[in-house]
Motif scaffolding. Structure first.
Motif, short mmCIF file in Angstrom:
data_model
loop_
_atom_site.label_atom_id
_atom_site.label_comp_id
_atom_site.label_asym_id
_atom_site.label_seq_id
_atom_site.Cartn_x
_atom_site.Cartn_y
_atom_site.Cartn_z
N VAL A 14 19.17 -25.17 13.67
CA VAL A 14 18.17 -24.10 13.68
C VAL A 14 17.11 -24.34 12.61
N ALA A 15 15.93 -23.84 12.90
CA ALA A 15 14.81 -23.87 11.95
C ALA A 15 14.21 -22.47 11.94
N PRO A 16 13.50 -22.09 10.89
CA PRO A 16 12.89 -20.76 10.87
C PRO A 16 11.95 -20.56 12.06
N GLY A 17 12.14 -19.47 12.78
CA GLY A 17 11.31 -19.16 13.94
C GLY A 17 11.96 -19.53 15.27
N ASP A 18 13.06 -20.29 15.25
CA ASP A 18 13.75 -20.67 16.48
C ASP A 18 14.48 -19.47 17.08
N VAL A 19 14.59 -19.45 18.41
CA VAL A 19 15.38 -18.44 19.10
C VAL A 19 16.53 -19.16 19.77
N ILE A 20 17.76 -18.75 19.44
CA ILE A 20 18.95 -19.39 20.01
C ILE A 20 19.78 -18.35 20.74
N ARG A 21 20.54 -18.81 21.73
CA ARG A 21 21.47 -17.95 22.46
C ARG A 21 22.87 -18.27 21.98
N ILE A 22 23.50 -17.30 21.35
CA ILE A 22 24.84 -17.50 20.82
C ILE A 22 25.83 -16.68 21.63
N GLU A 23 27.12 -16.93 21.41
CA GLU A 23 28.15 -16.13 22.03
C GLU A 23 27.92 -14.68 21.62
N SER A 24 28.19 -13.77 22.53
CA SER A 24 27.87 -12.37 22.28
C SER A 24 28.60 -11.83 21.06
N ARG A 25 27.86 -11.13 20.24
CA ARG A 25 28.43 -10.47 19.06
C ARG A 25 28.73 -9.02 19.41
N ALA A 26 29.80 -8.48 18.87
CA ALA A 26 30.19 -7.10 19.16
C ALA A 26 29.16 -6.12 18.61
N SER A 27 28.63 -6.42 17.42
CA SER A 27 27.66 -5.50 16.83
C SER A 27 26.27 -5.78 17.37
N ALA A 28 25.54 -4.73 17.65
CA ALA A 28 24.18 -4.87 18.15
C ALA A 28 23.19 -4.58 17.02
N ASP A 29 23.56 -4.98 15.79
CA ASP A 29 22.66 -4.78 14.65
C ASP A 29 21.38 -5.57 14.87
N SER A 30 20.34 -5.13 14.23
CA SER A 30 19.07 -5.84 14.38
C SER A 30 19.04 -7.11 13.54
N ASN A 31 19.89 -7.22 12.50
CA ASN A 31 19.92 -8.40 11.64
C ASN A 31 21.32 -8.99 11.60
N LEU A 32 21.42 -10.32 11.61
CA LEU A 32 22.69 -11.03 11.51
C LEU A 32 22.61 -12.02 10.36
N GLU A 33 23.74 -12.30 9.74
CA GLU A 33 23.81 -13.30 8.68
C GLU A 33 24.86 -14.32 9.06
N PHE A 34 24.46 -15.60 9.04
CA PHE A 34 25.38 -16.69 9.32
C PHE A 34 25.70 -17.36 7.98
N SER A 35 26.94 -17.21 7.54
CA SER A 35 27.31 -17.79 6.25
C SER A 35 27.99 -19.14 6.41
N ASP A 36 28.38 -19.51 7.63
CA ASP A 36 29.04 -20.79 7.87
C ASP A 36 27.96 -21.85 8.14
N VAL A 37 27.34 -22.34 7.04
CA VAL A 37 26.28 -23.33 7.13
C VAL A 37 26.90 -24.70 6.85
N LEU A 38 26.79 -25.62 7.82
CA LEU A 38 27.43 -26.92 7.69
C LEU A 38 26.54 -27.95 6.99
N ALA A 39 25.22 -27.89 7.23
CA ALA A 39 24.30 -28.84 6.61
C ALA A 39 22.92 -28.22 6.53
N VAL A 40 22.15 -28.67 5.55
CA VAL A 40 20.77 -28.22 5.43
C VAL A 40 19.87 -29.42 5.15
N SER A 41 18.62 -29.27 5.53
CA SER A 41 17.63 -30.31 5.28
C SER A 41 16.40 -29.63 4.70
N GLY A 42 16.06 -30.01 3.46
CA GLY A 42 14.91 -29.41 2.80
C GLY A 42 13.60 -30.12 3.10
N GLY A 43 13.67 -31.35 3.54
CA GLY A 43 12.47 -32.12 3.81
C GLY A 43 12.74 -33.22 4.82
#
Length: 162
Positions: A14-43
């Motif tokens: 994912v990159a900022p601004g991307d729209v992804i389809r994930i498995e349905s979440r039980a909560s219909a909150d307007s904001n989600l936080e993904f804490s399971d980040v496997l890798a990041v690329s700063g540049g």
């Protein structure tokens, strides 16, 4: 700038601004936080394992169900057939922010489209015709109406002689 996250048993780049389809979440909150980040690329050309405080934030765009998939069970020579349908629920999420090591990469804000009021034509308003259109209409010969076809009478068959 991008990150690789894991959610719903799948991994997403994912990159900022991307729209992804994930498995349905039980909560219909307007904001989600993904804490399971496997890798990041700063540049460009950089990728690394993120620190434990890395997080990806997203905003729920829509919730729905995917296309129908047919599940067909069959056993040959046993006269056994069974068919069922399935539609997998999903949640569409727009990635708004990727944060790690004190850096924040945010998506640009979406501009809200303003609905234009529709103009209603009333019978009181005169309709203007362009002068070129009037000239063409005057030069064009009047079309002849096609003559209505008359139904043909059926001929009777000649009588048989004995």
């Amino acid at each position: 700038m991008y990150a690789v996250i894991r959610t719903g048993g799948k991994q997403y780049r994912v990159a900022p601004g991307d729209v992804i389809r994930i498995e349905s979440r039980a909560s219909a909150d307007s904001n989600l936080e993904f804490s399971d980040v496997l890798a990041v690329s700063g540049g460009e050309g950089q990728i690394g394992r993120p620190p434990s405080d890395a997080r990806v934030l997203g905003q729920v765009v829509e919730q729905g169900r995917g296309d129908k998939i047919l599940v067909f069970h069959y056993k040959r020579k046993k006269q056994y057939k069974k068919i069922a349908g399935h539609r997998q629920p999903f949640t569409a999420v727009r990635i708004t922010e990727i944060a790690f090591d004190g850096q924040k990469f945010t998506a640009p804000e979406l501009s809200k489209k303003e609905a234009k009021p529709k103009k209603m034509k009333t019978s009181a308003e005169p309709v203007e015709i362009a002068p070129e259109a009037e000239a063409k209409a005057a030069k064009a010969p009047a079309k002849k109406k096609a003559a209505a076809k008359k139904p043909t009478a059926k001929k009777s068959a000649p009588k048989k002689k004995k």
